[in-house]
Scaffold this motif. Structure first.
Motif, PDB file in Angstrom:
ATOM      1  N   VAL A 238       0.829  -1.204   0.000  1.00 58.57           N
ATOM      2  CA  VAL A 238       0.000   0.000   0.000  1.00 58.57           C
ATOM      3  C   VAL A 238       0.863   1.254   0.000  1.00 58.57           C
ATOM      4  O   VAL A 238       0.566   2.239  -0.702  1.00 58.57           O
ATOM      5  N   LEU A 239       1.953   1.252   0.747  1.00 55.35           N
ATOM      6  CA  LEU A 239       2.843   2.408   0.772  1.00 55.35           C
ATOM      7  C   LEU A 239       3.527   2.614  -0.574  1.00 55.35           C
ATOM      8  O   LEU A 239       3.729   3.751  -1.018  1.00 55.35           O
ATOM      9  N   GLY A 240       3.886   1.517  -1.234  1.00 55.60           N
ATOM     10  CA  GLY A 240       4.467   1.635  -2.568  1.00 55.60           C
ATOM     11  C   GLY A 240       3.483   2.254  -3.546  1.00 55.60           C
ATOM     12  O   GLY A 240       3.848   3.120  -4.351  1.00 55.60           O
ATOM     13  N   ARG A 241       2.252   1.838  -3.457  1.00 54.12           N
ATOM     14  CA  ARG A 241       1.225   2.407  -4.323  1.00 54.12           C
ATOM     15  C   ARG A 241       0.921   3.863  -3.947  1.00 54.12           C
ATOM     16  O   ARG A 241       0.364   4.610  -4.744  1.00 54.12           O
ATOM     17  N   GLY A 242       1.307   4.252  -2.742  1.00 54.12           N
ATOM     18  CA  GLY A 242       1.155   5.637  -2.307  1.00 54.12           C
ATOM     19  C   GLY A 242       2.378   6.499  -2.613  1.00 54.12           C
ATOM     20  O   GLY A 242       2.495   7.605  -2.070  1.00 54.12           O
ATOM     21  N   LYS A 243       3.298   5.951  -3.421  1.00 56.72           N
ATOM     22  CA  LYS A 243       4.490   6.691  -3.854  1.00 56.72           C
ATOM     23  C   LYS A 243       5.408   7.058  -2.704  1.00 56.72           C
ATOM     24  O   LYS A 243       6.088   8.071  -2.746  1.00 56.72           O
ATOM     25  N   ARG A 244       5.424   6.252  -1.668  1.00 53.85           N
ATOM     26  CA  ARG A 244       6.257   6.531  -0.506  1.00 53.85           C
ATOM     27  C   ARG A 244       7.536   5.695  -0.550  1.00 53.85           C
ATOM     28  O   ARG A 244       7.540   4.540  -0.992  1.00 53.85           O
ATOM     29  N   ASN A 245       8.640   6.305  -0.098  1.00 52.07           N
ATOM     30  CA  ASN A 245       9.929   5.618  -0.026  1.00 52.07           C
ATOM     31  C   ASN A 245       9.972   4.779   1.249  1.00 52.07           C
ATOM     32  O   ASN A 245       9.894   5.321   2.355  1.00 52.07           O
ATOM     33  N   VAL A 246      10.120   3.503   1.082  1.00 52.08           N
ATOM     34  CA  VAL A 246       9.907   2.553   2.189  1.00 52.08           C
ATOM     35  C   VAL A 246      10.983   1.474   2.170  1.00 52.08           C
ATOM     36  O   VAL A 246      11.430   1.031   1.105  1.00 52.08           O
ATOM     37  N   VAL A 247      11.375   1.021   3.357  1.00 55.70           N
ATOM     38  CA  VAL A 247      12.168  -0.196   3.487  1.00 55.70           C
ATOM     39  C   VAL A 247      11.440  -1.131   4.440  1.00 55.70           C
ATOM     40  O   VAL A 247      10.866  -0.688   5.444  1.00 55.70           O
ATOM     41  N   LEU A 248      11.441  -2.401   4.094  1.00 57.48           N
ATOM     42  CA  LEU A 248      10.863  -3.433   4.959  1.00 57.48           C
ATOM     43  C   LEU A 248      11.994  -4.347   5.408  1.00 57.48           C
ATOM     44  O   LEU A 248      12.745  -4.873   4.587  1.00 57.48           O
ATOM     45  N   PHE A 249      12.112  -4.524   6.727  1.00 54.61           N
ATOM     46  CA  PHE A 249      13.123  -5.416   7.287  1.00 54.61           C
ATOM     47  C   PHE A 249      12.461  -6.728   7.694  1.00 54.61           C
ATOM     48  O   PHE A 249      11.477  -6.736   8.437  1.00 54.61           O
ATOM     49  N   ASP A 250      13.022  -7.824   7.213  1.00 59.57           N
ATOM     50  CA  ASP A 250      12.460  -9.148   7.473  1.00 59.57           C
ATOM     51  C   ASP A 250      13.587 -10.074   7.908  1.00 59.57           C
ATOM     52  O   ASP A 250      14.502 -10.360   7.129  1.00 59.57           O
ATOM     53  N   ASP A 251      13.541 -10.541   9.170  1.00 58.33           N
ATOM     54  CA  ASP A 251      14.578 -11.459   9.641  1.00 58.33           C
ATOM     55  C   ASP A 251      14.198 -12.917   9.432  1.00 58.33           C
ATOM     56  O   ASP A 251      14.905 -13.823   9.873  1.00 58.33           O
ATOM     57  N   ASN A 252      13.039 -13.132   8.764  1.00 62.52           N
ATOM     58  CA  ASN A 252      12.602 -14.484   8.366  1.00 62.52           C
ATOM     59  C   ASN A 252      12.495 -15.436   9.556  1.00 62.52           C
ATOM     60  O   ASN A 252      12.918 -16.588   9.500  1.00 62.52           O
TER      61      ASN A 252
END
Length: 300
Positions: A20-34
């Protein structure tokens, strides 16, 4: 680069927030430690068009769809600390980097502690589960056990599980959890109650066959539910001063806002929930971020 949002947690809540943030044109990072809570899960249910999907396949599809939005990046890394500096947040990552973000979404989930029953982990995720809405269909109309040690959840879960099977045994594993009135109500529905400790779960390849007790007669059971104890999977909410709810999760409003400005939360970080609910909460938290940032920029 100063990011609009950093998402901590790569489960359904974090992934849907990133979309949703990507579709909102926002610069985002997602951290995933799996290290997901549902690591023992073979299939996830209740998500329209994805009923029965494996968690690995769900993640693969989510990453594929998110990759269409160039302002979103996913890092396979663990955030080790979060610090607030004025109106933004600094995240310290285990790969030696730091990230500055105007907002953060905590999608870090909850940790579960199973009842104190020997070998229970051998059956958990195969024939013992924690959510009737997620796995009740697969348990329907067979002899079930509910293992619940404490709190008001015992009577509530027994009542709910009765929807899927009328052959039900409630075991409190040595704890005095149910009131006399609750026990009488359950017994009127022919629900058996055993309050002594479980001495053995017996079965093969994760498939439960019977439950044994110290003095009570063993009971043939083919599956069931357990009631874990929940606690936050990360300390960030508490460290930042976010208020908590009765599930030990983070208190949020309908757009995922916590009690701390610029901090949002979704999914199991709020309360243990189904896949589709966690994803929806991630969407709402992302909407909250976009709304608040846009309003701030518009008013500047």
């Amino acid at each position: 680069m100063r990011l609009d949002c950093a998402i901590i947690g790569g489960g359904p809540a974090g992934l849907n927030a990133a979309l949703v943030l990507g579709r909102g044109k926002r610069n985002v990072v997602l951290f995933d430690d799996n290290r997901p809570r549902n690591a023992v899960t073979h299939e996830s249910h209740g998500f329209l068009t994805r009923d029965g999907v494996s968690p690995d396949e769900f993640r693969r599809l989510a990453h594929q769809e998110i990759s269409a939005y160039p302002s979103v990046s996913i890092q396979q890394a663990r955030v080790t600390a979060v610090h607030k500096h004025d109106d933004e947040y600094e995240l310290v990552v285990d790969n030696g980097t730091t990230v500055q973000a105007r907002t953060i979404i905590l999608a870090t989930g909850l940790k579960e502690t199973l009842p104190d029953v020997e070998r229970i982990h051998e059956y958990y995720g195969t024939s013992l589960f924690n959510c009737p809405f997620c796995d009740g269909w697969e348990l329907k109309d067979i002899p079930l056990i509910l293992i619940v040690e404490e709190g008001p959840a015992a009577f509530h879960m027994a009542t709910l599980l009765w929807n899927w099977s009328r052959d039900l045994l409630v075991c409190t594993n040595g704890h005095a959890t149910l009131t006399e009135e609750q026990k009488a109500t359950l017994r009127r529905r022919e629900i058996e109650i055993v309050e002594e400790r479980i001495t053995a779960l017996v079965g093969t390849n994760g498939r439960l066959e019977r439950v044994e007790f110290a003095a009570h007669e063993a009971s043939a059971r083919q599956g069931g539910l357990v009631a874990p104890r929940w606690q936050p999977a990360s300390p960030f909410g508490a460290q930042l001063g976010c208020e908590t709810n009765e599930m030990n999760g983070i208190t949020v409003d309908r757009l995922g806002r916590t009690s701390v400005k610029g901090v949002y939360a979704a999914g199991d970080a709020v309360s243990a929930s189904q896949l589709i609910v966690s994803a929806a909460q991630g969407s709402m938290a992302a909407s909250g971020v976009i709304w608040d940032l846009t309003e701030r920029e518009f008013s500047a």
